[in-house]
Design a protein around this motif. Sequence first.
Motif, PDB file in Angstrom:
ATOM      1  N   GLY A   1      15.723 -18.995  55.089  1.00  0.00           N
ATOM      2  CA  GLY A   1      14.387 -19.163  54.524  1.00  0.00           C
ATOM      3  C   GLY A   1      13.293 -18.817  55.517  1.00  0.00           C
ATOM      4  N   ALA A   2      13.486 -19.200  56.780  1.00  0.00           N
ATOM      5  CA  ALA A   2      12.490 -18.889  57.804  1.00  0.00           C
ATOM      6  C   ALA A   2      12.417 -17.391  58.075  1.00  0.00           C
ATOM      7  CB  ALA A   2      12.816 -19.640  59.086  1.00  0.00           C
ATOM      8  N   ILE A   3      13.565 -16.727  58.099  1.00  0.00           N
ATOM      9  CA  ILE A   3      13.587 -15.289  58.354  1.00  0.00           C
ATOM     10  C   ILE A   3      12.955 -14.525  57.193  1.00  0.00           C
ATOM     11  CG2 ILE A   3      15.118 -13.294  58.615  1.00  0.00           C
ATOM     12  CD1 ILE A   3      16.993 -15.193  60.199  1.00  0.00           C
ATOM     13  N   VAL A   4      13.280 -14.920  55.968  1.00  0.00           N
ATOM     14  CA  VAL A   4      12.709 -14.247  54.800  1.00  0.00           C
ATOM     15  C   VAL A   4      11.208 -14.504  54.723  1.00  0.00           C
ATOM     16  CG1 VAL A   4      12.674 -14.266  52.263  1.00  0.00           C
ATOM     17  CG2 VAL A   4      14.843 -14.191  53.487  1.00  0.00           C
ATOM     18  N   ALA A   5      10.790 -15.723  55.013  1.00  0.00           N
ATOM     19  CA  ALA A   5       9.356 -16.030  54.974  1.00  0.00           C
ATOM     20  C   ALA A   5       8.603 -15.261  56.056  1.00  0.00           C
ATOM     21  CB  ALA A   5       9.141 -17.526  55.155  1.00  0.00           C
ATOM     22  N   GLY A   6       9.236 -15.047  57.196  1.00  0.00           N
ATOM     23  CA  GLY A   6       8.589 -14.290  58.254  1.00  0.00           C
ATOM     24  C   GLY A   6       8.492 -12.809  57.944  1.00  0.00           C
ATOM     25  N   ALA A   7       9.378 -12.307  57.120  1.00  0.00           N
ATOM     26  CA  ALA A   7       9.383 -10.885  56.786  1.00  0.00           C
ATOM     27  C   ALA A   7       8.519 -10.565  55.570  1.00  0.00           C
ATOM     28  CB  ALA A   7      10.808 -10.415  56.520  1.00  0.00           C
TER      29      ALA A   7
END
Length: 78
Positions: free
Chosen positions: A61-67
């Motif tokens: 979730g953090a990686i997708v939100a950052g992208a």
Amino acid sequence: MGILDSFGALVSSIIASIVLLVFAIVSFFITVFIVQVGAGLAGYSPSGDYIVLSAAILATGAIVAGATPMSSLAGVEE
């Protein structure tokens, strides 16, 4: 010079992919530690598979939100 420019872009994208993969792995390990400590502070003792599952969901979730580009939410036009 077109071939050399293309080769340089390819090498830089490979290096960027490797760096992002390393950061994702480090983020996952940190999230595993945080989930394990948080569960311990809350008085729970979940098994390792639940800790890894919840850490994987949080890290993803953090990686997708950052992208995700946030300019559409802020009303900023490019």
